[in-house]
Design a protein around this motif. Structure first.
Motif, PDB file in Angstrom:
ATOM      1  N   GLY A 308      31.481  34.141  35.409  1.00 22.50           N
ATOM      2  CA  GLY A 308      32.587  34.804  36.088  1.00 22.50           C
ATOM      3  C   GLY A 308      32.712  34.340  37.519  1.00 22.50           C
ATOM      4  N   GLU A 309      33.520  35.057  38.292  1.00 23.36           N
ATOM      5  CA  GLU A 309      33.742  34.698  39.687  1.00 23.36           C
ATOM      6  C   GLU A 309      34.031  35.957  40.494  1.00 23.36           C
ATOM      7  N   PRO A 310      33.747  35.932  41.806  1.00 27.87           N
ATOM      8  CA  PRO A 310      33.999  37.110  42.643  1.00 27.87           C
ATOM      9  C   PRO A 310      35.472  37.482  42.664  1.00 27.87           C
ATOM     10  N   GLY A 311      35.758  38.773  42.783  1.00 29.66           N
ATOM     11  CA  GLY A 311      37.120  39.263  42.832  1.00 29.66           C
ATOM     12  C   GLY A 311      37.612  39.474  44.246  1.00 29.66           C
ATOM     13  N   THR A 312      38.931  39.534  44.387  1.00 32.50           N
ATOM     14  CA  THR A 312      39.562  39.707  45.698  1.00 32.50           C
ATOM     15  C   THR A 312      40.358  41.012  45.757  1.00 32.50           C
ATOM     16  N   ASP A 313      40.082  41.923  44.817  1.00 34.85           N
ATOM     17  CA  ASP A 313      40.790  43.197  44.673  1.00 34.85           C
ATOM     18  C   ASP A 313      42.206  43.035  44.130  1.00 34.85           C
ATOM     19  N   VAL A 314      42.594  41.806  43.782  1.00 35.12           N
ATOM     20  CA  VAL A 314      43.857  41.564  43.079  1.00 35.12           C
ATOM     21  C   VAL A 314      43.637  41.923  41.615  1.00 35.12           C
ATOM     22  N   LEU A 315      44.495  42.792  41.087  1.00 34.46           N
ATOM     23  CA  LEU A 315      44.269  43.334  39.754  1.00 34.46           C
ATOM     24  C   LEU A 315      44.435  42.308  38.647  1.00 34.46           C
ATOM     25  N   SER A 316      45.413  41.427  38.759  1.00 38.35           N
ATOM     26  CA  SER A 316      45.700  40.453  37.696  1.00 38.35           C
ATOM     27  C   SER A 316      45.771  39.055  38.291  1.00 38.35           C
ATOM     28  N   PRO A 317      44.649  38.533  38.759  1.00 39.39           N
ATOM     29  CA  PRO A 317      44.677  37.273  39.520  1.00 39.39           C
ATOM     30  C   PRO A 317      45.011  36.041  38.699  1.00 39.39           C
ATOM     31  N   ASN A 318      44.936  36.130  37.370  1.00 38.99           N
ATOM     32  CA  ASN A 318      45.202  34.950  36.551  1.00 38.99           C
ATOM     33  C   ASN A 318      46.662  34.796  36.152  1.00 38.99           C
ATOM     34  N   GLU A 319      47.512  35.732  36.552  1.00 38.86           N
ATOM     35  CA  GLU A 319      48.925  35.621  36.233  1.00 38.86           C
ATOM     36  C   GLU A 319      49.618  34.629  37.167  1.00 38.86           C
ATOM     37  N   PRO A 320      50.652  33.967  36.682  1.00 33.05           N
ATOM     38  CA  PRO A 320      51.358  32.986  37.526  1.00 33.05           C
ATOM     39  C   PRO A 320      51.934  33.591  38.807  1.00 33.05           C
ATOM     40  N   THR A 321      52.245  34.890  38.770  1.00 32.00           N
ATOM     41  CA  THR A 321      52.852  35.531  39.939  1.00 32.00           C
ATOM     42  C   THR A 321      51.826  36.081  40.922  1.00 32.00           C
ATOM     43  N   SER A 322      50.537  35.937  40.636  1.00 34.21           N
ATOM     44  CA  SER A 322      49.516  36.546  41.486  1.00 34.21           C
ATOM     45  C   SER A 322      49.390  35.815  42.825  1.00 34.21           C
ATOM     46  N   PRO A 323      49.097  36.537  43.884  1.00 33.49           N
ATOM     47  CA  PRO A 323      48.947  35.909  45.199  1.00 33.49           C
ATOM     48  C   PRO A 323      47.650  35.125  45.299  1.00 33.49           C
ATOM     49  N   ASP A 324      47.637  34.161  46.165  1.00 31.07           N
ATOM     50  CA  ASP A 324      46.435  33.364  46.421  1.00 31.07           C
ATOM     51  C   ASP A 324      45.637  34.074  47.518  1.00 31.07           C
ATOM     52  N   ALA A 325      44.802  35.033  47.106  1.00 35.01           N
ATOM     53  CA  ALA A 325      44.101  35.888  48.067  1.00 35.01           C
ATOM     54  C   ALA A 325      42.801  35.246  48.539  1.00 35.01           C
ATOM     55  N   ALA A 326      42.468  35.516  49.792  1.00 39.64           N
ATOM     56  CA  ALA A 326      41.232  34.992  50.364  1.00 39.64           C
ATOM     57  C   ALA A 326      40.042  35.793  49.840  1.00 39.64           C
ATOM     58  N   GLY A 464      45.026  49.858  48.185  1.00 42.87           N
ATOM     59  CA  GLY A 464      44.896  50.738  47.033  1.00 42.87           C
ATOM     60  C   GLY A 464      43.490  51.214  46.736  1.00 42.87           C
ATOM     61  N   GLY A 465      43.357  51.886  45.603  1.00 42.74           N
ATOM     62  CA  GLY A 465      42.096  52.515  45.231  1.00 42.74           C
ATOM     63  C   GLY A 465      41.275  51.746  44.217  1.00 42.74           C
ATOM     64  N   TYR A 466      41.631  50.483  43.961  1.00 46.67           N
ATOM     65  CA  TYR A 466      40.860  49.660  43.036  1.00 46.67           C
ATOM     66  C   TYR A 466      39.999  48.658  43.794  1.00 46.67           C
ATOM     67  N   VAL A 467      38.747  48.551  43.386  1.00 41.58           N
ATOM     68  CA  VAL A 467      37.848  47.543  43.938  1.00 41.58           C
ATOM     69  C   VAL A 467      37.557  46.535  42.827  1.00 41.58           C
ATOM     70  N   VAL A 468      38.313  45.441  42.828  1.00 36.38           N
ATOM     71  CA  VAL A 468      38.105  44.395  41.823  1.00 36.38           C
ATOM     72  C   VAL A 468      37.069  43.435  42.393  1.00 36.38           C
ATOM     73  N   TRP A 469      35.810  43.756  42.174  1.00 35.18           N
ATOM     74  CA  TRP A 469      34.705  43.015  42.791  1.00 35.18           C
ATOM     75  C   TRP A 469      34.407  41.692  42.087  1.00 35.18           C
ATOM     76  N   GLY A 470      34.830  41.562  40.832  1.00 39.57           N
ATOM     77  CA  GLY A 470      34.561  40.321  40.114  1.00 39.57           C
ATOM     78  C   GLY A 470      35.294  40.273  38.797  1.00 39.57           C
ATOM     79  N   LEU A 471      35.478  39.066  38.294  1.00 37.22           N
ATOM     80  CA  LEU A 471      36.080  38.849  36.985  1.00 37.22           C
ATOM     81  C   LEU A 471      35.093  38.067  36.133  1.00 37.22           C
ATOM     82  N   GLY A 472      34.749  38.632  34.991  1.00 33.95           N
ATOM     83  CA  GLY A 472      33.825  37.967  34.094  1.00 33.95           C
ATOM     84  C   GLY A 472      34.540  37.314  32.926  1.00 33.95           C
ATOM     85  N   ASP A 473      33.876  36.363  32.313  1.00 35.11           N
ATOM     86  CA  ASP A 473      34.410  35.762  31.106  1.00 35.11           C
ATOM     87  C   ASP A 473      34.246  36.735  29.944  1.00 35.11           C
TER      88      ASP A 473
END
Length: 503
Positions: A308-326, A464-473
Motif C-alpha cells: 500500500g501507500e500513505p494516504g493524504t486524507d483524500v477519500l478517493s485518490p485513484n479517481e481521475p478527478t481526484s486532486p494531486d494532494a501533497a 473534514g472528519g475522515y483521516v485517510v492515513w493509507g491505502l492498501g492493496d
C-alpha cells in the motif's frame, strides 16, 4: 431440510473474483468444475433481500450473480452497459434509457422496463435500510415509454447518471416482495439452486443469460468473517479463492507454488472517522491535530506490510478527478500546538472503536492509538465483534474505523458528505460544499466537472472528519488453475461470472 439462505456484504467494502472473458461454450458445461469462493461475510448477518440492508460481501456477490444491474464498473473504474445499453439526456435531469431486448428471467419471462422501474422504486422505498441508494431520483415522475425503454428523472441535474445506476440496481420481476422463501427469479448469469444455507450460497449457471457463457457451471459462495479462515480454506483445498486476506498471509503465499496472490491497488481504505458534531471533534484544531499526529508511513508498513501507500486524507485518490494532494507529514509539535490553542493543553481522552472484519483494522487502531498518545491524545481501543460492528458502531460511535472502497466519490459524497446525507457519519455540514456539489452535477463538460469534484475532495481532506492515513492493496488468495479474477476498483469485484477453474 435447508434453512433459508441469507447473506450480506459490507458497505463498504469489497473483494471478489471477476473474469475478464474466458467464456466456455454451453455444450462443454459438463467439463467445467465448480468455483468455491470464500468471501467476507458473517453468517449471522445474512440477508435475502437484494434491495434492503446488506452488510456482507458474500451477499453482494450472490445478488450480482443472480440479478442483472443497469450498469457496472470495469477494471479501470469506468462505467459500462449491462442491462441498460444506452442513456441520454438533454437537460441532465430526464434520462432516456434503453434496455437490452434479449434479457429474460430464469423462469423464461422477458425482462421489461416495468420490471426495472418496479425494482428501482422498491430500492428507493427501502432507503432507510440501504443508505438512500437511489435518493437522487424522482421515481414518481419517472415512467416507462416502451417495453424496453423508460425515462428516469432525477431531482435535479445529475451528470453522473451512469454511476448512480451502477452495481447495486438489482432488477427483479415486477411485484416481487418476499425473498425469504423460494428463490426469486433473476436475469443474471447464475440461478439459485435453493440448496444453500446461511453459510454457503449454491448457484448454478444460467444458460439463458444474455451474456457470454459463465466460466463455471456451479458457483459456491462461502461466507467467512475471519481472514485467516478464508485463506486456510484455499490452502486446505476447501475453496478455490479467498477474498480479502491479510498482508501477512499474502507475504507467506506470494512465493509458494500452487497459489497466486491477486493485488488490487488502492482497494483498501480504513479511515479514522471523527464525528464533527461531537466534542472534541467539533473543533477543527482537534481534527487537524489528529491528522498531524499520525505516522502514516509506519502505519502503512505495519498494517499493510508494504502492500500500500500513505494516504493524504483524500477519500478517493485513484479517481481521475481526484486532486494531486501533497503528503501529510507527521508533525507532533504542530499537533500539540493545535491542542493547546484549542484549550486542551492537558491532552484529550478518547475511545477508538474497531473490529477485525477486514484484515488490519484492529492493528491499525492499536498503532494509531500509540501514535496519538505521543501527541497527548490518550486513546483507548475497543474491539467490537464483526457480527454487530456495522449495526452498532458504524454511523453510531463518534470515533471508529470504517472500511471504504466500494463507492466512488460522487456517490459517497451524496450519501455521507451532504448536510442531509443519509449516512453522514462525520456530521459534515457545509452549505457551500452542498452548493458546489450540486454545481458539479449540473456541469455537462467532463473536464470542468472533474475540476469541481477535485476541489470538493480537497475541502474534505483539509477540513473534514475522515483521516485517510493509507491505502492498501486488496489481496485475494487464488489456487492454481483459477483464472479471471477481478482486478478493478470498487464494486467491479463482485461481478465474477467469467472466473474459471482448471484448464
Amino acid at each position: 431440510m435447508n434453512t433459508p439462505r441469507r447473506h450480506v456484504a459490507a458497505a463498504a467494502s469489497a473483494l471478489l473474483l471477476l473474469g475478464a472473458g474466458c467464456a466456455n461454450t454451453a455444450d462443454s458445461s459438463a467439463d467445467v468444475p465448480a468455483l468455491r469462493y470464500a468471501a467476507v461475510g458473517a453468517p449471522a448477518a445474512t440477508a435475502t433481500d437484494p434491495h434492503g440492508r446488506v452488510g456482507n460481501e458474500s451477499d453482494y456477490t450472490r445478488f450480482a450473480m443472480l440479478y442483472d444491474v443497469l450498469t457496472y464498473p470495469d477494471e479501470n473504474g469506468g462505467i459500462q452497459p449491462r442491462l441498460a445499453v444506452s442513456w441520454d439526456s438533454e437537460d441532465l435531469t430526464t434520462w432516456a434509457v434503453t434496455l437490452r431486448d434479449d434479457a429474460v428471467f430464469s423462469d423464461g419471462t422477458p425482462v421489461t422496463a416495468e420490471d426495472v422501474l418496479f425494482s428501482l422504486r422498491r430500492i428507493q422505498g427501502k432507503g432507510a435500510e440501504n443508505n438512500g441508494r437511489l435518493s437522487m431520483f424522482d421515481l414518481d415522475a419517472s415512467a416507462t415509454t416502451g417495453e424496453h425503454t423508460l425515462d428516469l428523472v432525477t431531482k435535479g441535474p445529475y451528470a453522473e447518471f451512469a454511476s448512480a445506476v451502477a452495481s447495486l440496481t438489482f432488477v427483479v420481476p415486477e411485484g416481487s416482495d418476499d425473498f425469504t422463501g423460494d428463490p426469486v427469479p433473476g436475469s443474471g448469469p447464475f440461478t439459485d439452486t435453493g440448496e444453500g444455507d446461511d453459510t454457503t450460497a449454491v448457484l448454478t449457471r444460467n444458460d439463458a443469460w444474455w451474456g457470454s457463457t459463465p466460466g463455471v457451471e456451479r458457483l459456491e459462495i462461502l461466507a467467512m468473517p475471519d481472514a485467516q479462515t478464508r485463506a486456510e480454506a484455499v490452502a486446505s483445498g476447501q475453496a478455490d479463492a479467498a477474498g480479502s486476506i491479510s498482508p501477512a498471509t499474502a507475504s507467506r503465499y506470494e512465493e509458494q507454488d500452487g497459489f497466486t496472490v491477486l493485488r488490487r491497488p488502492g482497494a483498501v481504505n480504513y479511515p479514522l472517522v471523527m464525528d464533527t458534531r461531537t466534542e472534541p471533534f467539533d473543533d477543527p484544531d482537534v481534527r487537524r491535530a489528529v491528522k498531524l499526529a499520525l505516522d502514516r508511513d509506519q502505519l502503512v508498513q505495519t498494517v499493510f506490510l508494504g502492500f500500500g501507500e500513505p494516504g493524504t486524507d483524500v477519500l478517493s485518490p485513484n479517481e481521475p478527478t481526484s486532486p494531486d494532494a501533497a503528503p501529510v507529514r507527521r508533525d507532533l509539535a504542530e499537533a500539540e500546538r493545535l491542542l493547546e490553542e484549542s484549550g486542551r493543553a492537558d491532552g484529550i481522552e478518547l475511545t477508538l472503536t474497531t473490529t477485525n472484519s477486514y484484515p488490519g483494522m484492529e492493528e491499525a487502531a492499536t498503532l494509531a492509538a500509540e501514535q496519538l498518545g505521543e501527541a497527548g491524545i490518550d486513546v483507548t481501543v475497543e474491539v467490537h465483534p464483526p457480527d454487530t460492528y456495522w449495526t452498532e458502531v458504524w454511523n453510531v460511535e463518534p470515533f471508529y474505523l470504517n472500511s471504504l472502497g466500494g463507492s466512488g466519490f460522487v456517490d459517497f459524497a451524496r450519501m455521507a458528505l451532504l448536510s442531509e446525507g443519509p449516512i453522514n457519519e462525520t456530521g459534515w455540514t457545509d452549505a457551500d460544499f452542498d452548493a458546489d456539489f450540486q454545481e458539479a452535477l449540473a456541469t455537462a463538460d467532463d473536464a470542468r466537472r472533474g475540476e469541481l469534484l477535485g476541489a470538493l475532495q480537497s475541502t474534505v481532506a483539509d477540513e473534514g472528519g475522515y483521516v485517510v492515513w493509507g491505502l492498501g492493496d486488496g489481496l485475494d488468495l487464488i489456487a492454481e488453475g483459477v483464472r479471471g479474477m477481478p482486478t478493478g476498483p470498487g464494486f467491479n469485484r463482485i461481478f465474477i461470472e467469467n472466473a474459471t477453474v482448471g484448464g
